[in-house]
Structures are given as structure tokens and as C-alpha cells.
Design a protein around this motif. Structure first.
Motif, short mmCIF file in Angstrom:
data_model
loop_
_atom_site.label_atom_id
_atom_site.label_comp_id
_atom_site.label_asym_id
_atom_site.label_seq_id
_atom_site.Cartn_x
_atom_site.Cartn_y
_atom_site.Cartn_z
N VAL A 1 -27.73 -14.00 2.20
CA VAL A 1 -27.63 -12.55 2.30
C VAL A 1 -28.77 -11.98 1.46
O VAL A 1 -28.85 -12.21 0.26
CB VAL A 1 -26.28 -12.03 1.78
N CYS A 2 -29.65 -11.28 2.12
CA CYS A 2 -30.85 -10.78 1.44
C CYS A 2 -30.48 -9.75 0.38
O CYS A 2 -29.78 -8.79 0.66
CB CYS A 2 -31.78 -10.15 2.47
N PRO A 3 -30.93 -9.95 -0.83
CA PRO A 3 -30.61 -8.98 -1.89
C PRO A 3 -31.36 -7.65 -1.72
O PRO A 3 -31.01 -6.66 -2.32
CB PRO A 3 -31.05 -9.69 -3.17
N GLN A 4 -32.38 -7.67 -0.87
CA GLN A 4 -33.16 -6.44 -0.66
C GLN A 4 -32.56 -5.56 0.44
O GLN A 4 -32.34 -4.38 0.26
CB GLN A 4 -34.60 -6.79 -0.26
N CYS A 5 -32.30 -6.18 1.60
CA CYS A 5 -31.87 -5.37 2.75
C CYS A 5 -30.41 -5.63 3.12
O CYS A 5 -29.85 -4.92 3.96
CB CYS A 5 -32.78 -5.61 3.96
N GLY A 6 -29.79 -6.63 2.54
CA GLY A 6 -28.37 -6.88 2.80
C GLY A 6 -28.07 -7.61 4.09
O GLY A 6 -26.92 -7.87 4.40
N THR B 1 -38.70 -15.58 0.78
CA THR B 1 -38.73 -14.23 1.33
C THR B 1 -37.68 -14.10 2.42
O THR B 1 -37.23 -15.08 3.00
CB THR B 1 -40.10 -13.90 1.95
N CYS B 2 -37.29 -12.86 2.68
CA CYS B 2 -36.35 -12.55 3.74
C CYS B 2 -37.10 -12.50 5.06
O CYS B 2 -38.14 -11.85 5.16
CB CYS B 2 -35.71 -11.20 3.44
N ALA B 3 -36.57 -13.20 6.07
CA ALA B 3 -37.24 -13.20 7.37
C ALA B 3 -37.11 -11.86 8.08
O ALA B 3 -37.83 -11.56 9.02
CB ALA B 3 -36.67 -14.32 8.25
N LYS B 4 -36.18 -11.03 7.62
CA LYS B 4 -35.96 -9.75 8.27
C LYS B 4 -36.82 -8.64 7.68
O LYS B 4 -37.55 -7.97 8.38
CB LYS B 4 -34.48 -9.34 8.14
N CYS B 5 -36.71 -8.45 6.35
CA CYS B 5 -37.40 -7.31 5.76
C CYS B 5 -38.67 -7.74 5.02
O CYS B 5 -39.41 -6.90 4.52
CB CYS B 5 -36.48 -6.55 4.79
N LYS B 6 -38.91 -9.04 4.98
CA LYS B 6 -40.08 -9.59 4.30
C LYS B 6 -40.05 -9.38 2.79
O LYS B 6 -41.05 -9.58 2.11
CB LYS B 6 -41.40 -9.03 4.87
#
Ligand SMILES: [Zn+2]
Length: 114
Positions: free
Chosen positions: A81-86, A104-109
Motif C-alpha cells: 500500500v503506497c504511503p504516498q497515494c494509498g 517507488t510506487c508504480a502508480k504515482c511514481k
């Protein structure tokens, strides 16, 4: 399906928040308590509880009974679970100028590692 395969590189680290994507506990979220790299497995807080029957063993000071504890999950059954975008996401990697790499998050980078 859950047969132990060759050691895989686990992108999840201790204290990451993850969500379970398959199995009985699908959709549950929790914090990673322990990573077992040799087996490609990890233990997530509050997920995959098993009841374990223990026999009393006075020599070791063990009381008999049923204890509930988290059993390990295969790392492929959870997503970060991305701590940046959830969002639940795959983990990418980015190399920094100093040669170190961060996840890195594959969704929000966004950068997952602090
Ligand atoms: Zn993100």
C-alpha cells in the motif's frame, strides 16, 4: 500453487503496509511484522491467523492449549500500500544520483522508502 519455489527477491520490507490480494484474507490490510527472504514469505500483522495446538511441556515451561498467531503468507499474495497515494501497487525501483536505489510506487511514481 503455494509450493516453495526458488528464492525470490521480496520488494516488501518490514513495517510496510500491505494488502492481501488472494486467499481467505483477501482485502485485509496490515503491517509487515517479519520477512522471511529464504522462503519468499512474510508475516503480516492481523492476517492469516492460525490456531496452533500446543502440548504442555513442563520442562520447557510451556503450557498446553490453543494459541492463535499469524502464519506466514507468500510474498506474491500481498501488494504494497503506497504511503504516498494509498493505492495498492507493484513496487518499482529508481536509482538515485548517489548510486543507491529506492523503491517507488508504480502508480504515482512516489518514493516509498523514506
Ligand atoms: Zn503511490
Amino acid at each position: 500453487m503455494a509450493a516453495p519455489g526458488p528464492a525470490i527477491k521480496i520488494a516488501i520490507k518490514k513495517n510496510d503496509n500491505v494488502v492481501v490480494v488472494t486467499g481467505r484474507d483477501r482485502g485485509k490490510k496490515g503491517r509487515v511484522l517479519r520477512v522471511i527472504p529464504d522462503k519468499g514469505r512474510l508475516i503480516v500483522e492481523g492476517v492469516n491467523f492460525i490456531k496452533r495446538h500446543t502440548r504442555p511441556n513442563p520442562q520447557k515451561g510451556v503450557k498446553g492449549g490453543i494459541i492463535e498467531r499469524e502464519a506466514s503468507l507468500h510474498a506474491s499474495n500481498v501488494q504494497l500500500v503506497c504511503p504516498q497515494c494509498g493505492a495498492q501497487t507493484r513496487v518499482g525501483r529508481k536509482r538515485l544520483d548517489d548510486g543507491s536505489s529506492v523503491r517507488t510506487c508504480a502508480k504515482c511514481k512516489g518514493v516509498v522508502d523514506k
